[in-house]
Design a protein around this motif. Structure first.
Motif, PDB file in Angstrom:
ATOM      1  N   ILE A 311      13.333  -5.117  -9.684  1.00  0.00           N
ATOM      2  CA  ILE A 311      14.493  -4.284 -10.042  1.00  0.00           C
ATOM      3  C   ILE A 311      14.135  -3.235 -11.096  1.00  0.00           C
ATOM      4  O   ILE A 311      14.448  -2.044 -10.932  1.00  0.00           O
ATOM      5  N   PRO A 312      13.481  -3.572 -12.212  1.00  0.00           N
ATOM      6  CA  PRO A 312      13.103  -2.497 -13.162  1.00  0.00           C
ATOM      7  C   PRO A 312      12.130  -1.491 -12.558  1.00  0.00           C
ATOM      8  O   PRO A 312      12.201  -0.291 -12.871  1.00  0.00           O
ATOM      9  N   LYS A 313      11.255  -1.944 -11.699  1.00  0.00           N
ATOM     10  CA  LYS A 313      10.312  -1.018 -11.077  1.00  0.00           C
ATOM     11  C   LYS A 313      11.033  -0.047 -10.153  1.00  0.00           C
ATOM     12  O   LYS A 313      10.718   1.154 -10.131  1.00  0.00           O
ATOM     13  N   LEU A 314      12.010  -0.542  -9.413  1.00  0.00           N
ATOM     14  CA  LEU A 314      12.774   0.340  -8.526  1.00  0.00           C
ATOM     15  C   LEU A 314      13.579   1.350  -9.329  1.00  0.00           C
ATOM     16  O   LEU A 314      13.667   2.536  -8.950  1.00  0.00           O
ATOM     17  N   SER A 315      14.159   0.950 -10.431  1.00  0.00           N
ATOM     18  CA  SER A 315      14.927   1.888 -11.264  1.00  0.00           C
ATOM     19  C   SER A 315      14.028   2.972 -11.846  1.00  0.00           C
ATOM     20  O   SER A 315      14.422   4.136 -11.922  1.00  0.00           O
ATOM     21  N   ALA A 316      12.803   2.605 -12.217  1.00  0.00           N
ATOM     22  CA  ALA A 316      11.892   3.600 -12.772  1.00  0.00           C
ATOM     23  C   ALA A 316      11.389   4.562 -11.710  1.00  0.00           C
ATOM     24  O   ALA A 316      11.226   5.765 -11.970  1.00  0.00           O
ATOM     25  N   LEU A 317      11.160   4.060 -10.497  1.00  0.00           N
ATOM     26  CA  LEU A 317      10.645   4.928  -9.438  1.00  0.00           C
ATOM     27  C   LEU A 317      11.720   5.852  -8.887  1.00  0.00           C
ATOM     28  O   LEU A 317      11.401   6.951  -8.402  1.00  0.00           O
ATOM     29  N   GLU A 318      12.972   5.457  -8.928  1.00  0.00           N
ATOM     30  CA  GLU A 318      14.040   6.307  -8.408  1.00  0.00           C
ATOM     31  C   GLU A 318      14.260   7.554  -9.265  1.00  0.00           C
ATOM     32  O   GLU A 318      14.855   8.519  -8.810  1.00  0.00           O
ATOM     33  N   GLU A 319      13.774   7.533 -10.503  1.00  0.00           N
ATOM     34  CA  GLU A 319      13.918   8.716 -11.351  1.00  0.00           C
ATOM     35  C   GLU A 319      12.952   9.814 -10.945  1.00  0.00           C
ATOM     36  O   GLU A 319      13.238  10.988 -11.140  1.00  0.00           O
ATOM     37  N   PRO A 321      11.366  10.298  -7.501  1.00  0.00           N
ATOM     38  CA  PRO A 321      11.074   9.901  -6.117  1.00  0.00           C
ATOM     39  C   PRO A 321      10.093  10.838  -5.415  1.00  0.00           C
ATOM     40  O   PRO A 321       9.478  10.458  -4.431  1.00  0.00           O
ATOM     41  N   GLU A 322       9.967  12.065  -5.882  1.00  0.00           N
ATOM     42  CA  GLU A 322       9.108  13.008  -5.166  1.00  0.00           C
ATOM     43  C   GLU A 322       7.621  12.744  -5.415  1.00  0.00           C
ATOM     44  O   GLU A 322       6.797  12.967  -4.541  1.00  0.00           O
ATOM     45  N   ASP A 323       7.297  12.268  -6.582  1.00  0.00           N
ATOM     46  CA  ASP A 323       5.889  12.069  -6.919  1.00  0.00           C
ATOM     47  C   ASP A 323       5.335  10.776  -6.338  1.00  0.00           C
ATOM     48  O   ASP A 323       4.173  10.719  -5.937  1.00  0.00           O
ATOM     49  N   LEU A 324       6.146   9.743  -6.290  1.00  0.00           N
ATOM     50  CA  LEU A 324       5.685   8.427  -5.845  1.00  0.00           C
ATOM     51  C   LEU A 324       6.537   7.962  -4.673  1.00  0.00           C
ATOM     52  O   LEU A 324       7.285   6.992  -4.759  1.00  0.00           O
ATOM     53  N   GLU A 325       6.433   8.679  -3.575  1.00  0.00           N
ATOM     54  CA  GLU A 325       7.275   8.371  -2.420  1.00  0.00           C
ATOM     55  C   GLU A 325       6.856   7.061  -1.753  1.00  0.00           C
ATOM     56  O   GLU A 325       7.702   6.242  -1.382  1.00  0.00           O
ATOM     57  N   GLU A 326       5.544   6.834  -1.609  1.00  0.00           N
ATOM     58  CA  GLU A 326       5.089   5.612  -0.945  1.00  0.00           C
ATOM     59  C   GLU A 326       5.422   4.382  -1.785  1.00  0.00           C
ATOM     60  O   GLU A 326       5.873   3.363  -1.244  1.00  0.00           O
ATOM     61  N   GLU A 327       5.230   4.464  -3.103  1.00  0.00           N
ATOM     62  CA  GLU A 327       5.564   3.338  -3.953  1.00  0.00           C
ATOM     63  C   GLU A 327       7.060   3.065  -3.943  1.00  0.00           C
ATOM     64  O   GLU A 327       7.490   1.903  -3.956  1.00  0.00           O
ATOM     65  N   THR A 329       9.127   3.666  -1.437  1.00  0.00           N
ATOM     66  CA  THR A 329       9.477   3.045  -0.151  1.00  0.00           C
ATOM     67  C   THR A 329       9.111   1.564  -0.148  1.00  0.00           C
ATOM     68  O   THR A 329       9.891   0.719   0.315  1.00  0.00           O
ATOM     69  N   ALA A 330       7.931   1.229  -0.667  1.00  0.00           N
ATOM     70  CA  ALA A 330       7.519  -0.173  -0.722  1.00  0.00           C
ATOM     71  C   ALA A 330       8.423  -0.988  -1.638  1.00  0.00           C
ATOM     72  O   ALA A 330       8.774  -2.129  -1.328  1.00  0.00           O
ATOM     73  N   GLY A 449       4.380  -7.954  -1.974  1.00  0.00           N
ATOM     74  CA  GLY A 449       4.832  -7.914  -0.596  1.00  0.00           C
ATOM     75  C   GLY A 449       4.953  -6.495  -0.059  1.00  0.00           C
ATOM     76  O   GLY A 449       5.519  -5.617  -0.717  1.00  0.00           O
ATOM     77  N   GLN A 450       4.407  -6.268   1.134  1.00  0.00           N
ATOM     78  CA  GLN A 450       4.491  -4.964   1.796  1.00  0.00           C
ATOM     79  C   GLN A 450       4.753  -5.174   3.279  1.00  0.00           C
ATOM     80  O   GLN A 450       4.292  -6.157   3.864  1.00  0.00           O
ATOM     81  N   TRP A 451       5.479  -4.229   3.857  1.00  0.00           N
ATOM     82  CA  TRP A 451       5.824  -4.287   5.269  1.00  0.00           C
ATOM     83  C   TRP A 451       5.623  -2.914   5.894  1.00  0.00           C
ATOM     84  O   TRP A 451       5.648  -1.885   5.197  1.00  0.00           O
TER      85      TRP A 451
END
Length: 884
Positions: A311-319, A321-327, A329-330, A449-451
């Motif tokens: 959850i904290p990682k998703l909140s940080a990546l959503e700020e 999104p253009e630079d770390l698109e693959e991360e 999505t995972a 985990g990755q899919w």
């Protein structure tokens, strides 16, 4: 490092009954059938033909599974020795060996191929029996049922796993692993099989449902998954009898071994027990995460740990999104997977399931997919030009749980206590190769985990999986066999005392490796707040000796080269009755080592793996080896005892009582007898010659030891007494008193150096090896300045250059004089008398009472202030003197 106290115990060697557990029943039969005479080929995979369940041992001898309770065998032998000391009358008549219980029981199973591996389930209810191409699941009886006095074979209830999947025309089975997150009861369990063609199958077994033994609940072909672009594709392995076609992955993805990344404990990383690591023969590693059965159990810390990380990682990546698109999505896939678990209500555990406190049972999420993405390949550079590493086995040590994120907002002391339970916050991957090397690597990024993504229209973007690099820490060589060119398949065995210690079993020896101390030092460096100079310290730490190693067992050359046999993966027991015991076997002989626990002993830094020459003038240590064991052929029955029943047809047996006639039948009979007898006598000659060579070597070694003792005695005489030819002490020679003084001085010096070393080591451990900060440096400078100022030297110069001690004495004298002067003034001042309004004023001026009180109060405040300053300076000097 474990210290070996003794080798094969007496209760496992002849003439003890326990030796029959590993003794072949067809030693003297040179014409036995292929089923009993053939041995597993070491070049085709690991040999794990010995297993344990508590203090019970299972061993494959003559392709039959034998069971024995080692604690009971040891107890029977001890009772037998006690009765023999009392006399023959103490032995029971019905049991010459001192007990009516057999040494072992034979477990009959309908397995017709050569057994290569036996793996008990975690709860001990099932036994997986693996041959070259087939897998059987046997139901194990309880120990009380196996411990009966009956000596007949016990026929086990056995199920064949995948009768149309694991068959001879298909790819051979490489590994069979019981899933650490599976529901293991007396009715069922979860096992994962991996074949050489990279096919992974998850079997959820249920004795009440025979279909569960026929088809897996989840099957993945890694050769298809490595090129997969969408989770909607079909990744199932090719069915029986279908043409698979040609692919370069047939050689690049030939599986050598596999293992799970964790053991389902609360102290390890949450993703570790659901990660399957697969090692390929050429050298690539792949990770499959998360690989789960349809119903799985988890410790109490798994779901909170995943939530605190995702959850904290998703909140940080959503700020961003253009630079770390693959991360991003995972991470969204992980959030959807975790949300489906949170929406579930934990299932009720079966009555037979033994669960730890706080564990819960969930259903495998179907979103994003039941089949994860194949991560890898993971590679490391050994510095050699050869591309094919010829990997044999893999051992993964999971990273510790991130307690800081899990216990955010909780008590800091509790978080620190929990974080100190484990050592290293990185995954350690250990690999063995066919040339006898052990590679120790680090995976620092962590496996999550990755899919694969879902299939969308008008989307042609293919997800790329670039190779990841592992940090190769060290590559070590195990002990070379005397045969030189013998085929070896080194296998790992985990230690029972430390997660970072393990045993490696090769064709003819067992070596102990430990990276516990290195892992602890590395973790303290990784968790240090001051990172200045960390690169240099990490280079030094990883560039030195990482693993400590010591040879535990060594098989004699005569046994290791016979029939190209290979030691099976060793077992490690730690029991009150058995102690700390390492056990394996070869050629009907047990090889064991009784060791001290790490808490009870300390082993020096002597490296027994290298043949270093002794120091000149000092006696060489005798070679440490296991005691001599009588070869099995010397106590085997003669093949002529059963020659007639096995080799002479029934219609020709009557001719043996008649006169010998020259005929083809007689010639055939004599030829067969010569072949059988020559093979038996040849084996006896080899065993006798080996015994003769050992006796000669023992004689030479005893002579060498006597010579060394004589040399030492002469040196002692020369040191203690220098006697001349006339029998008198030479002039200027040292007497015994001078030597005693030197010896006492050397002992005192050694004790002082040991104390200084311990003090420095404790300081370094407490400081963690980090450089001093600016605050610490300024504090040390202040202590030095105060120490110099507090010296007893004479003052030089004016009042400003006086030392601190004299200034303190001056302040004390001034304060005492002020106090005494104040008291005298107070005593001289008369007490004011009340004056009536009618009385006239005196001739002398009168001081107002209010002004007198103000002056006195000012003087008392000044005295109190000076006293407080003096007390503060005195206490600070006392503290500094104590610290110095």
């Amino acid at each position: 490092m474990p210290k070996v106290n003794s080798y094969a115990p007496a209760w496992l060697c002849r003439p003890a009954p326990g030796a029959s557990l590993f003794t072949s029943s067809a030693i003297a039969n040179s014409s036995q059938d292929a089923k009993t005479s053939a041995k597993p080929n070491p070049a085709s995979g690991a040999t794990r033909t010995i297993a344990k369940r508590g203090n019970e041992a299972f061993a494959v001898v003559d392709n039959e599974i034998r069971w024995s309770n080692l604690a009971r065998v040891k107890g029977q032998w001890q009772q037998q020795q006690a009765r023999q000391k009392k006399g023959p009358a103490a032995l029971p008549k019905e049991a010459p060996n001192g007990s009516g219980l057999p040494a072992y029981r034979v477990l009959a199973v309908p397995v017709y191929g050569l057994i290569k591996q036996i793996i008990p389930s975690p709860n001990g209810a099932f036994l997986a029996i693996v041959t070259e191409h087939t897998v059987h699941i046997a139901v194990l009886p309880d120990a009380s049922h196996l411990s009966s006095t009956d000596t007949a074979q016990i026929r086990l209830k056995t199920y064949q796993l995948g009768p149309t999947t694991h068959v001879i025309p298909e790819s051979p089975v490489v590994s069979a692993l019981w899933h650490p997150l599976g529901l293991h009861t007396n009715i069922g369990g979860c096992i994962v099989t991996i074949t050489a063609d990279a096919a992974v199958r998850v079997w959820e077994l249920d004795r009440n449902n025979h279909w569960s033994f026929d088809q897996p609940t989840l099957a993945v072909d890694l050769q298809k998954l490595v090129d997969g672009t969408s989770s909607d594709q079909d990744f199932a392995p090719t069915g029986f009898g279908k043409n698979k076609g040609f692919s370069a992955d047939v050689y690049d993805m030939e599986v050598a071994s596999a293992c799970f990344g964790g053991n389902n404990t609360e102290r390890e990383d949450a993703w570790a027990p659901m990660t399957l690591w697969v090692a390929m023969r050429p050298g690539d590693l792949y990770a499959l995460c998360p690989l789960l059965p349809s119903k799985w159990q988890t410790p109490s810390t798994t779901i909170p740990a995943l939530s605190s990380a995702i959850i904290p990682k998703l909140s940080a990546l959503e700020e961003t999104p253009e630079d770390l698109e693959e991360e991003l999505t995972a991470c969204r896939q992980q959030y959807e997977w975790l949300r489906e678990i949170d929406d579930q209500a934990p299932l009720d555990p079966p009555a037979e399931l033994e669960m730890t406190q706080g564990a819960e049972i969930f259903i495998r999420p179907g979103n994003p997919s039941a089949i994860p993405r194949l991560q890898g390949p993971f590679r490391f550079n050994t510095g050699d030009e050869l591309d094919d590493l010829d990997l044999c086995d893999i051992l993964v040590i999971a990273a510790k749980l991130n307690v800081e994120d899990l216990m955010m907002g909780e008590d800091e002391e509790l978080a620190v206590e929990a974080s100190e339970r484990e050592n290293l916050s990185a995954t350690v991957i250990c690999l063995t190769s066919g040339n006898g090397q052990v590679h120790i690597c680090l995976e620092l990024d962590g496996i999550e985990g990755q899919w694969l993504p879902k299939a969308h229209k008008n989307t042609f973007r293919t997800p790329l999986s670039e190779p990841a690099d592992l940090v190769l820490v060290e590559s070590l060589d195990t002990i070379k066999t005397n045969g030189g060119g013998a085929v070896t398949w080194p296998t790992f065995t985990r230690d029972v005392h430390s997660r970072y210690s393990f045993f490696v079993t090769t064709a003819s020896n067992v070596v102990f490796f430990s990276i516990a101390s290195w892992a602890q030092t590395l973790e303290s460096e990784l968790q240090a707040e001051d990172v200045s100079g960390s690169d240099f310290r990490l280079d030094v730490l990883c560039g030195g000796d990482v693993a400590k190693r010591e040879r535990i067992l060594q098989v004699p050359h005569a046994d290791s080269t016979a029939k190209n046999e290979h030691l099976p993966a060793s077992l490690v027991f730690y029991d009150y009755d058995l102690g700390y015991l390492l056990l394996t076997y070869l050629s009907s002989n047990p090889y064991a080592a009784s060791m001290d626990t790490p808490e009870d002993s300390y082993s020096g830094s002597t490296d027994l793996l290298e043949n270093t020459s002794p120091v000149a003038g000092s006696p060489a240590l005798p070679p440490r080896r296991a005691p001599y064991q009588v070869p099995a052929i010397l106590y085997a029955p003669s093949p002529l005892d059963s020659f007639v029943e096995k080799h002479v047809p029934h219609r020709q047996r009557h001719t043996l009582q008649e006169q010998v006639r020259l005929s083809p039948a007689t010639l055939d009979l004599v030829t067969v007898a010569h072949r059988v007898l020559s093979a038996h006598t040849n084996a006896i000659e080899r065993a006798a010659s080996d015994l003769f060579r050992r006796c000669e070597r023992l004689s030479f070694e005893m002579k060498d030891q006597l010579r060394q003792l004589s040399d030492v005695a002469d040196r002692i005489k020369g040191v203690t007494s220098e006697i001349g030819p006339d029998g008198r002490r030479k002039e200027g020679s040292r007497n015994s008193e001078a030597l005693d003084k030197r010896l006492d001085a050397a002992k005192d010096r050694q004790a002082e150096l040991a104390q200084r070393y311990d003090a420095l080591r404790k300081k370094l451990l407490n400081s963690g090896g980090r450089p001093l900060s600016e605050k610490e440096k300024s504090w040390i400078n202040e202590i030095n300045v105060l120490s110099e100022s507090f010296s007893e030297t004479e003052p030089k110069g004016d009042e400003e250059d006086q030392v601190l001690a004299q200034r303190l004495e001056t302040v004390k004298r001034l304060a005492a004089s002020l106090v005494s002067e104040t008291k005298s003034i107070m005593a001289k001042v008369p007490s004011p008398e009340p004056r009536s309004p009618s009385s006239p004023g005196g001739s002398q001026p009168k001081v107002p009472q209010r002004l007198q009180r103000a002056k006195i109060e000012d003087a008392m405040r000044m005295v109190e202030r000076e006293s407080a300053v003096i007390d503060a300076i005195t206490s600070r000097l006392e503290r500094l003197n104590t610290s110095l």
